[in-house]
Design a protein around this motif. Structure first.
Motif, mmCIF file in Angstrom:
data_model
loop_
_atom_site.group_PDB
_atom_site.id
_atom_site.type_symbol
_atom_site.label_atom_id
_atom_site.label_comp_id
_atom_site.label_asym_id
_atom_site.label_seq_id
_atom_site.Cartn_x
_atom_site.Cartn_y
_atom_site.Cartn_z
ATOM 1 N N SER A 212 0.851 -1.188 0.000
ATOM 2 C CA SER A 212 0.000 0.000 0.000
ATOM 3 C C SER A 212 0.887 1.239 0.000
ATOM 4 C CB SER A 212 -0.894 0.009 1.246
ATOM 5 O OG SER A 212 -0.115 0.249 2.414
ATOM 6 N N PRO A 213 0.358 2.406 -0.368
ATOM 7 C CA PRO A 213 1.146 3.638 -0.224
ATOM 8 C C PRO A 213 1.481 3.881 1.253
ATOM 9 C CG PRO A 213 -0.795 3.996 -1.601
ATOM 10 C CD PRO A 213 -0.959 2.649 -0.978
ATOM 11 N N TRP A 214 2.600 4.553 1.510
ATOM 12 C CA TRP A 214 2.940 4.943 2.880
ATOM 13 C C TRP A 214 1.869 5.904 3.402
ATOM 14 C CZ3 TRP A 214 6.424 2.765 5.936
ATOM 15 C CH2 TRP A 214 7.528 2.112 5.377
ATOM 16 N N VAL A 215 1.433 5.680 4.640
ATOM 17 C CA VAL A 215 0.453 6.554 5.305
ATOM 18 C C VAL A 215 1.091 7.126 6.558
ATOM 19 C CG1 VAL A 215 -1.771 6.644 6.486
ATOM 20 C CG2 VAL A 215 -1.528 5.303 4.395
ATOM 21 N N LYS A 216 0.948 8.424 6.741
ATOM 22 C CA LYS A 216 1.515 9.100 7.900
ATOM 23 C C LYS A 216 0.558 9.034 9.079
ATOM 24 C CE LYS A 216 3.754 13.453 9.230
ATOM 25 N NZ LYS A 216 4.124 14.830 8.772
ATOM 26 N N VAL A 217 1.076 8.693 10.261
ATOM 27 C CA VAL A 217 0.287 8.621 11.487
ATOM 28 C C VAL A 217 0.841 9.659 12.467
ATOM 29 C CG1 VAL A 217 -0.667 7.117 13.279
ATOM 30 C CG2 VAL A 217 0.064 6.136 11.089
ATOM 31 N N PRO A 218 0.304 10.879 12.472
ATOM 32 C CA PRO A 218 0.830 11.906 13.390
ATOM 33 C C PRO A 218 0.659 11.505 14.844
ATOM 34 C CG PRO A 218 -0.530 12.879 11.674
ATOM 35 C CD PRO A 218 -0.739 11.398 11.598
ATOM 36 N N ALA A 254 -4.003 12.781 7.286
ATOM 37 C CA ALA A 254 -3.381 11.459 7.300
ATOM 38 C C ALA A 254 -4.364 10.383 6.850
ATOM 39 C CB ALA A 254 -2.857 11.131 8.698
ATOM 40 N N ALA A 255 -5.574 10.388 7.404
ATOM 41 C CA ALA A 255 -6.580 9.407 6.966
ATOM 42 C C ALA A 255 -7.973 9.860 7.334
ATOM 43 C CB ALA A 255 -6.293 8.055 7.591
ATOM 44 N N GLY A 256 -8.173 11.146 7.556
ATOM 45 C CA GLY A 256 -9.465 11.616 8.025
ATOM 46 C C GLY A 256 -9.553 11.464 9.525
ATOM 47 N N VAL A 257 -10.328 12.308 10.172
ATOM 48 C CA VAL A 257 -10.475 12.245 11.628
ATOM 49 C C VAL A 257 -11.939 11.997 11.958
ATOM 50 C CG1 VAL A 257 -10.254 13.492 13.800
ATOM 51 C CG2 VAL A 257 -8.509 13.761 12.029
ATOM 52 N N THR A 258 -12.196 11.003 12.802
ATOM 53 C CA THR A 258 -13.544 10.679 13.253
ATOM 54 C C THR A 258 -13.631 10.889 14.749
ATOM 55 O OG1 THR A 258 -13.828 9.021 11.509
ATOM 56 C CG2 THR A 258 -15.301 8.876 13.392
ATOM 57 N N TYR A 259 -14.657 11.618 15.204
ATOM 58 C CA TYR A 259 -14.895 11.812 16.627
ATOM 59 C C TYR A 259 -16.107 10.980 17.024
ATOM 60 C CZ TYR A 259 -11.854 15.867 16.063
ATOM 61 O OH TYR A 259 -10.797 16.685 15.783
ATOM 62 N N GLN A 260 -15.976 10.203 18.094
ATOM 63 C CA GLN A 260 -17.064 9.359 18.576
ATOM 64 C C GLN A 260 -17.488 9.822 19.957
ATOM 65 O OE1 GLN A 260 -16.833 4.980 18.167
ATOM 66 N NE2 GLN A 260 -17.199 4.905 20.362
#
Length: 283
Positions: A212-218, A254-260
């Protein structure tokens, strides 16, 4: 292989005869040299797919390249100026051994890859997975993607620290759930880069997917936001307002942010307490 023989004539002259043997799979040329392509890999993208994808590679030249893709000596497909080809299964022998190879033709030069013996039905190669979401729990990072099929699969994860491409960590997992994996013991105070690949466990000769492409995880994604609560009474009810600071654009990208949001304070008699309420914000 070249053999040099020296024959002496009556007049004192020497005659040299060269005997040359050319390997069956070596390049032969009437013009410029041709570098042999790699052996082709032919596969389906899952266990029920009916189309075979064949891929190989070759150091390209400036000229136009024509390839002949062989399955034994009687089945040949001509491929023009590309290093892949798709073939419906009904045109191939799938369940018994066949020899596959590819010949390249560049101008007056031709060369052939090594021949490989395969059983096509035994070979599956998934598409490269695309990481769709990530979540933290303590020092564990969970990665999610869309599964290629509902069977156990092998997943390999590569991680590296931000700014340190040489510091790599690799982990391999076998999971019943083929669309999620959790990597433990990660620092929550450092930014990470991650990529994954996967392989079927349902056939005899599976191939690894591409990465997969590299994904950044801040690092800030690992920490829950600080929430401020304000309450206002309205006609015997309470209106509760929650506010928090949004993630930075770098973290959100990075991959979108979801708040629950989970309500754990309401009484059992309140209808809103029976189901978990969620709100999602994607940036």
């Amino acid at each position: 292989m070249e053999t040099l023989r020296n024959w002496s004539s009556l007049c004192g002259y020497f005659v040299f005869i060269f005997l040359t043997t050319v390997s069956k799979d070596a390049c032969f040329s009437e013009g410029s040299a041709c570098e042999a392509p790699t052996s082709p890999e032919c596969f389906t993208k899952n266990a029920i797919e009916t189309v075979y994808n064949c891929e190989w590679s070759m150091n390209r030249t400036d000229g136009i390249v024509t390839f002949d893709l062989y399955f034994n000596s009687k089945t040949k497909f001509e491929v023009f100026n590309k290093t892949w080809h798709t073939i419906p299964e009904e045109k191939l022998i799938q369940r018994r051994e066949v020899f596959i190879w590819v010949e390249a033709h560049v101008g007056n030069s031709s060369c052939s890859s090594p021949r490989r013996s395969v059983v096509l039905r035994d070979i599956v190669k998934y598409d490269a997975p695309q990481i769709t979401s990530m979540s933290w729990s303590n020092s564990s990072l969970s990665l999610m993607w869309e599964a290629p099929e509902k069977h156990p699969a092998l997943t390999e994860v590569w991680l590296r620290g931000d700014g340190h491409p040489a510091e790599l960590r690799k982990e391999t997992f076998t999971r019943i759930n083929t669309d999620q994996v959790t990597v433990a013991n990660l620092s929550q105070h450092s930014t990470h880069w991650v990529q994954i690949r996967q392989r079927s466990t349902q056939v005899k000769s599976p191939l690894w997917s591409n990465w997969s492409p590299w994904v950044k995880v801040p690092a800030e994604l690992a920490h829950a936001p600080e929430v401020n609560v304000t309450t206002k009474r309205l006609n015997g009810t309470r209106e509760v307002t929650l506010t928090w600071k949004l993630r930075s654009h770098a973290a959100a990208a990075a991959a979108g942010v979801t708040y629950q949001l989970s309500d754990t304070q309401s009484s059992l008699g309140c209808p809103c307490a029976r189901t978990e309420k969620r709100r999602h914000y994607l940036f």
